[in-house]
Design an enzyme around this catalytic site. Sequence first.
Site, PDB file in Angstrom:
ATOM      1  N   GLN A  99      -7.590  -1.538  -0.543  1.00  0.00           N
ATOM      2  CA  GLN A  99      -7.708  -0.250  -1.222  1.00  0.00           C
ATOM      3  C   GLN A  99      -8.200  -0.410  -2.652  1.00  0.00           C
ATOM      4  O   GLN A  99      -8.224  -1.517  -3.183  1.00  0.00           O
ATOM      5  CB  GLN A  99      -6.330   0.437  -1.229  1.00  0.00           C
ATOM      6  CG  GLN A  99      -5.229  -0.421  -1.842  1.00  0.00           C
ATOM      7  CD  GLN A  99      -3.854  -0.167  -1.248  1.00  0.00           C
ATOM      8  OE1 GLN A  99      -3.623   0.853  -0.624  1.00  0.00           O
ATOM      9  NE2 GLN A  99      -2.936  -1.089  -1.461  1.00  0.00           N
ATOM     10  N   ASP A 125       2.168  -7.074   6.869  1.00  0.00           N
ATOM     11  CA  ASP A 125       2.044  -5.736   7.431  1.00  0.00           C
ATOM     12  C   ASP A 125       3.430  -5.234   7.868  1.00  0.00           C
ATOM     13  O   ASP A 125       4.113  -5.894   8.663  1.00  0.00           O
ATOM     14  CB  ASP A 125       1.093  -5.853   8.632  1.00  0.00           C
ATOM     15  CG  ASP A 125       0.909  -4.533   9.326  1.00  0.00           C
ATOM     16  OD1 ASP A 125      -0.116  -3.890   9.095  1.00  0.00           O
ATOM     17  OD2 ASP A 125       1.811  -4.137  10.104  1.00  0.00           O
ATOM     18  N   GLY A 126       3.839  -4.079   7.350  1.00  0.00           N
ATOM     19  CA  GLY A 126       5.174  -3.553   7.632  1.00  0.00           C
ATOM     20  C   GLY A 126       5.414  -3.268   9.104  1.00  0.00           C
ATOM     21  O   GLY A 126       6.524  -3.458   9.618  1.00  0.00           O
ATOM     22  N   ASP A 128       8.745   3.247   1.254  1.00  0.00           N
ATOM     23  CA  ASP A 128       8.151   3.774   0.014  1.00  0.00           C
ATOM     24  C   ASP A 128       6.637   3.595   0.133  1.00  0.00           C
ATOM     25  O   ASP A 128       6.054   2.694  -0.453  1.00  0.00           O
ATOM     26  CB  ASP A 128       8.730   2.992  -1.172  1.00  0.00           C
ATOM     27  CG  ASP A 128       8.167   3.463  -2.494  1.00  0.00           C
ATOM     28  OD1 ASP A 128       7.469   4.489  -2.523  1.00  0.00           O
ATOM     29  OD2 ASP A 128       8.415   2.785  -3.511  1.00  0.00           O
ATOM     30  N   ASP A 161       0.509   8.061   1.243  1.00  0.00           N
ATOM     31  CA  ASP A 161       0.305   9.070   2.286  1.00  0.00           C
ATOM     32  C   ASP A 161      -0.367   8.412   3.495  1.00  0.00           C
ATOM     33  O   ASP A 161      -0.908   7.310   3.385  1.00  0.00           O
ATOM     34  CB  ASP A 161      -0.570  10.206   1.732  1.00  0.00           C
ATOM     35  CG  ASP A 161       0.184  11.012   0.680  1.00  0.00           C
ATOM     36  OD1 ASP A 161       1.420  10.975   0.675  1.00  0.00           O
ATOM     37  OD2 ASP A 161      -0.489  11.664  -0.134  1.00  0.00           O
ATOM     38  N   PRO A 216      -4.188   2.113   4.477  1.00  0.00           N
ATOM     39  CA  PRO A 216      -3.141   1.241   5.011  1.00  0.00           C
ATOM     40  C   PRO A 216      -1.843   1.995   5.323  1.00  0.00           C
ATOM     41  O   PRO A 216      -0.971   1.478   6.023  1.00  0.00           O
ATOM     42  CB  PRO A 216      -2.894   0.214   3.893  1.00  0.00           C
ATOM     43  CG  PRO A 216      -3.861   0.479   2.820  1.00  0.00           C
ATOM     44  CD  PRO A 216      -4.614   1.747   3.121  1.00  0.00           C
TER      45      PRO A 216
HETATM   46  N1  SPD Z   1       0.965  11.739  -2.482  1.00  0.00           N
HETATM   47  C1  SPD Z   1       1.291  10.391  -2.823  1.00  0.00           C
HETATM   48  C2  SPD Z   1       2.699  10.032  -2.525  1.00  0.00           C
HETATM   49  C3  SPD Z   1       2.996   8.609  -2.855  1.00  0.00           C
HETATM   50  C4  SPD Z   1       4.392   8.233  -2.561  1.00  0.00           C
HETATM   51  N2  SPD Z   1       4.687   6.841  -2.732  1.00  0.00           N
HETATM   52  C5  SPD Z   1       4.247   6.256  -3.892  1.00  0.00           C
HETATM   53  C6  SPD Z   1       4.825   4.937  -4.150  1.00  0.00           C
HETATM   54  C7  SPD Z   1       5.693   4.926  -5.328  1.00  0.00           C
HETATM   55  N3  SPD Z   1       6.510   3.775  -5.385  1.00  0.00           N
END
Ligand code: SPD
Length: 285
Positions: A33, A140-141, A158, A161, A165
Site C-alpha cells: 500500500q 498475513d492475519g 485493528d 477498511d 490488504p
Molecule cells: N476509515 C478508516 C478506518 C481505519 C480504522 N483503523 C485504523 C487503524 C488505527 N490503528
Amino acid sequence: MVKNSIWYEKIHPNFGQYFFIENILHHEQTMFQEIIIFQNNFFGRIMSLDGILQTTEVDEFIYHEMISHVPLVAYGHPKKVLIIGGGDGASLREVTKYKSIEKIIMVEIDEKVVTACCQYLPNHSRDAFSDQRVSLQISDGVNFVNSCRDKFDIIIVDCPDPIGPGVRLFSPEFYRGCYNCLHERGIFVAQNGVFFLQSEYVSNSYSNLIKYFKDVKFFQASVPSYYGGMMIFAWATKNSVWGNLDLKVLKDNYISANLSCRYYNPAIHISSFAMPQYVLDRIDI
Ligand code: SPD
C-alpha cells in the site's frame, strides 16, 4: 503532494474531506500500500494508507481506547491477547497497560507501517513494541488465525477498511479462524466503519460473524477525523455470558486494571452498546 498543499480523502463517490499539509514527513509505496504521514496544524500528525485516513495524533485516543478497553475491561484479568493489524502500535500501547496480560501477539502484514509509525508517530506506540510480553509477527492475519493452535482471551482486529490488504479481514474465512483461536470465554472485536456511510460493513460482518459466533453485537464511538458520525465496532463471543454487562463489574475491573483513560470509562462502555434504530433495522437483529 507537496508542503503547504491539501490532502483530500475521498470518502464517498459524492464527497470527501480535506486537510492542509503543513509538512510531509513520510511518503512510501510498499509491497502492499501507499503510506503517507503528514503534519496538519489541527489534527497533528496524520497517517493515511492508500488515500484513506487511518489515524491522527489528536483524536486517536478515542478509537484505540474503545477498541481495546471495551473487550479487556469486560473480560477482567485477561492473560493472552491477539491483535490483528494495528501497525501504528496504539492498540498495543493500550493493551500493554494490563499487568494481568502475559502474552500479546500482534500480526501486521506490512512491516513498513510499523517502521514508519515508530519513527513519525512515536506517541502511538510509546515503546509498546519493546514490552517483553509482545511478539510482533509480520505476516498475513488470515493465514495466522487459520494455522494458529493457541487460544486467546481477546482478539482485537485493528484493521483498515475492506480495501486492499484489509479486504480479507472482513471475510468468513478470517472469522472462522478467529473463532477457532478464541478461548471459550473469549471476546472478539473489530472496527466496522462509519455506519452512516459504510453500513454494508456492519451488515456483512453481522451475517458472516453469526455463522460462527453465538452472540454478535456492536458498540460505537464518534472519532472526529473518521468523517460521517459514529464508528461501529463488532463484538462477537462464543456464548452469551457477556449478554448483560454489569456496571459494578466493569467499575471493579477498570479500577483493578489501574487505567487512566481520556475517553473510555465504564459508563461510556455500557452506553456504547446502545444502537440507533436505523442501525438495528439495517442489521435486522
Ligand atoms: N476509515 C478508516 C478506518 C481505519 C480504522 N483503523 C485504523 C487503524 C488505527 N490503528
